[in-house]
Design a protein around this motif. Structure first.
Motif, mmCIF file in Angstrom:
data_model
loop_
_atom_site.group_PDB
_atom_site.id
_atom_site.type_symbol
_atom_site.label_atom_id
_atom_site.label_comp_id
_atom_site.label_asym_id
_atom_site.label_seq_id
_atom_site.Cartn_x
_atom_site.Cartn_y
_atom_site.Cartn_z
ATOM 1 N N ASP A 21 0.804 -1.225 0.000
ATOM 2 C CA ASP A 21 0.000 0.000 0.000
ATOM 3 C C ASP A 21 0.837 1.275 0.000
ATOM 4 O O ASP A 21 0.622 2.179 0.807
ATOM 5 C CB ASP A 21 -0.948 0.016 1.215
ATOM 6 N N GLY A 22 1.820 1.370 -0.899
ATOM 7 C CA GLY A 22 2.637 2.576 -1.001
ATOM 8 C C GLY A 22 3.650 2.732 0.117
ATOM 9 O O GLY A 22 4.192 3.822 0.324
ATOM 10 N N GLN A 23 3.930 1.638 0.827
ATOM 11 C CA GLN A 23 4.869 1.683 1.941
ATOM 12 C C GLN A 23 5.940 0.608 1.777
ATOM 13 O O GLN A 23 5.731 -0.383 1.075
ATOM 14 C CB GLN A 23 4.145 1.414 3.267
ATOM 15 N N TYR A 24 7.075 0.829 2.441
ATOM 16 C CA TYR A 24 8.124 -0.182 2.558
ATOM 17 C C TYR A 24 8.193 -0.623 4.014
ATOM 18 O O TYR A 24 8.077 0.210 4.925
ATOM 19 C CB TYR A 24 9.509 0.376 2.210
ATOM 20 N N LEU A 25 8.426 -1.913 4.231
ATOM 21 C CA LEU A 25 8.729 -2.387 5.575
ATOM 22 C C LEU A 25 10.207 -2.090 5.819
ATOM 23 O O LEU A 25 11.071 -2.536 5.064
ATOM 24 C CB LEU A 25 8.464 -3.887 5.720
ATOM 25 N N MET A 26 10.466 -1.297 6.866
ATOM 26 C CA MET A 26 11.838 -0.899 7.161
ATOM 27 C C MET A 26 12.170 -1.204 8.615
ATOM 28 O O MET A 26 11.278 -1.364 9.437
ATOM 29 C CB MET A 26 12.039 0.584 6.860
ATOM 30 N N GLY A 43 16.469 -1.680 5.027
ATOM 31 C CA GLY A 43 15.552 -2.753 4.662
ATOM 32 C C GLY A 43 15.875 -4.010 5.450
ATOM 33 O O GLY A 43 16.633 -3.991 6.420
ATOM 34 N N ILE A 44 15.317 -5.109 4.996
ATOM 35 C CA ILE A 44 15.470 -6.399 5.667
ATOM 36 C C ILE A 44 16.532 -7.197 4.922
ATOM 37 O O ILE A 44 16.484 -7.308 3.702
ATOM 38 C CB ILE A 44 14.129 -7.180 5.635
ATOM 39 N N GLY A 45 17.482 -7.759 5.657
ATOM 40 C CA GLY A 45 18.493 -8.558 4.984
ATOM 41 C C GLY A 45 19.687 -8.830 5.857
ATOM 42 O O GLY A 45 19.696 -8.530 7.052
ATOM 43 N N GLY A 46 20.725 -9.385 5.231
ATOM 44 C CA GLY A 46 21.927 -9.697 5.977
ATOM 45 C C GLY A 46 22.925 -10.474 5.139
ATOM 46 O O GLY A 46 22.774 -10.616 3.923
ATOM 47 N N HIS A 47 23.929 -10.997 5.814
ATOM 48 C CA HIS A 47 25.042 -11.690 5.167
ATOM 49 C C HIS A 47 24.672 -13.114 4.746
ATOM 50 O O HIS A 47 23.922 -13.793 5.426
ATOM 51 C CB HIS A 47 26.239 -11.751 6.117
ATOM 52 N N PHE A 48 25.264 -13.525 3.631
ATOM 53 C CA PHE A 48 25.129 -14.899 3.152
ATOM 54 C C PHE A 48 25.733 -15.843 4.179
ATOM 55 O O PHE A 48 26.749 -15.540 4.788
ATOM 56 C CB PHE A 48 25.923 -15.107 1.862
ATOM 57 N N GLU A 49 25.126 -16.984 4.333
ATOM 58 C CA GLU A 49 25.738 -18.080 5.076
ATOM 59 C C GLU A 49 26.416 -18.998 4.073
ATOM 60 O O GLU A 49 26.186 -18.899 2.864
ATOM 61 C CB GLU A 49 24.681 -18.818 5.904
ATOM 62 N N LYS A 50 27.226 -19.915 4.570
ATOM 63 C CA LYS A 50 28.000 -20.814 3.702
ATOM 64 C C LYS A 50 27.108 -21.504 2.663
ATOM 65 O O LYS A 50 26.073 -22.065 3.000
ATOM 66 C CB LYS A 50 28.706 -21.865 4.564
ATOM 67 N N ILE A 114 6.718 2.244 6.395
ATOM 68 C CA ILE A 114 7.015 3.654 6.150
ATOM 69 C C ILE A 114 6.521 4.037 4.754
ATOM 70 O O ILE A 114 6.832 3.353 3.772
ATOM 71 C CB ILE A 114 8.541 3.927 6.239
ATOM 72 N N ASP A 115 5.785 5.135 4.675
ATOM 73 C CA ASP A 115 5.332 5.655 3.386
ATOM 74 C C ASP A 115 6.553 5.916 2.501
ATOM 75 O O ASP A 115 7.516 6.555 2.942
ATOM 76 C CB ASP A 115 4.550 6.956 3.607
ATOM 77 N N LYS A 116 6.528 5.417 1.256
ATOM 78 C CA LYS A 116 7.668 5.557 0.354
ATOM 79 C C LYS A 116 8.083 7.019 0.182
ATOM 80 O O LYS A 116 9.259 7.319 0.032
ATOM 81 C CB LYS A 116 7.338 4.969 -1.024
ATOM 82 N N ARG A 117 7.113 7.936 0.217
ATOM 83 C CA ARG A 117 7.422 9.363 0.033
ATOM 84 C C ARG A 117 8.153 9.958 1.231
ATOM 85 O O ARG A 117 8.712 11.037 1.137
ATOM 86 C CB ARG A 117 6.147 10.151 -0.243
#
Length: 169
Positions: A21-26, A43-50, A114-117
């Motif tokens: 709905d015009g938002q990003y999960l942050m 944003g959501i994420g992280g380092h690769f594992e083996k 969070i609203d993208k704008r």
């Protein structure tokens, strides 16, 4: 070290902006100690594992940090982060538009839609402003190089072509 294989943390990461709905999960990074992203919104994420592929890392990190299972996601670009303080990082940038589950608690920060704008008004890395703009205006895959001196963006290049750093301000 085993047979010439380094056991250090991977310099390959994923980052995902889940859309609704015009938002990003942050994530507001306020809970993790010794965090290079301390107090920033990411944003959501992280380092690769083996032996993980980018997709395996993406799905694992999103599940671990949010409780969500992505059902529709797309690789949008690769970002090369160079810094005079940290090792070079190669980040696979994704967006996602569908998922199963509900957002849970995260031990690394506070999750918020969070609203993208409004994203550019938050405390974010200067280079993030460039890729947020690209996520909105560009449908094709991109390669973005960002070089930092301390926390200051010193150089940016899109698909091998220099960009004015002033674009990130």
């Amino acid at each position: 070290m085993k047979a010439g294989i380094s056991l250090a943390k991977s310099n390959q990461t994923t980052l995902c902006y889940i859309e609704r709905d015009g938002q990003y999960l942050m994530m507001h990074r306020i809970r993790k100690k010794q965090d290079i992203n301390q107090d920033k919104w990411v944003g959501i994420g992280g380092h690769f594992e083996k032996d993980e592929s980018p997709e395996e890392c993406l799905l694992r990190e999103v599940r671990e940090e949010t409780g969500l299972i992505l059902t529709d996601y797309r690789l949008r670009g690769v970002i090369t982060f160079i810094s005079d303080r940290w090792q070079t990082e190669y980040m696979f940038l994704y967006t996602a538009t569908a998922y199963e589950g509900t957002v849970g608690d995260c031990d690394e920060g506070v999750l918020e839609w969070i609203d993208k704008r409004k994203v550019a008004e938050l405390p974010i890395w200067a280079g993030d402003r460039i890729f947020f703009h690209l996520l909105e205006v560009r449908q094709t895959f991109f390669s973005l190089k960002l070089r930092y001196e301390g926390e200051t963006l010193a150089e940016a290049a899109l698909d091998g072509h220099p960009l004015p750093v002033a674009l990130a301000r």
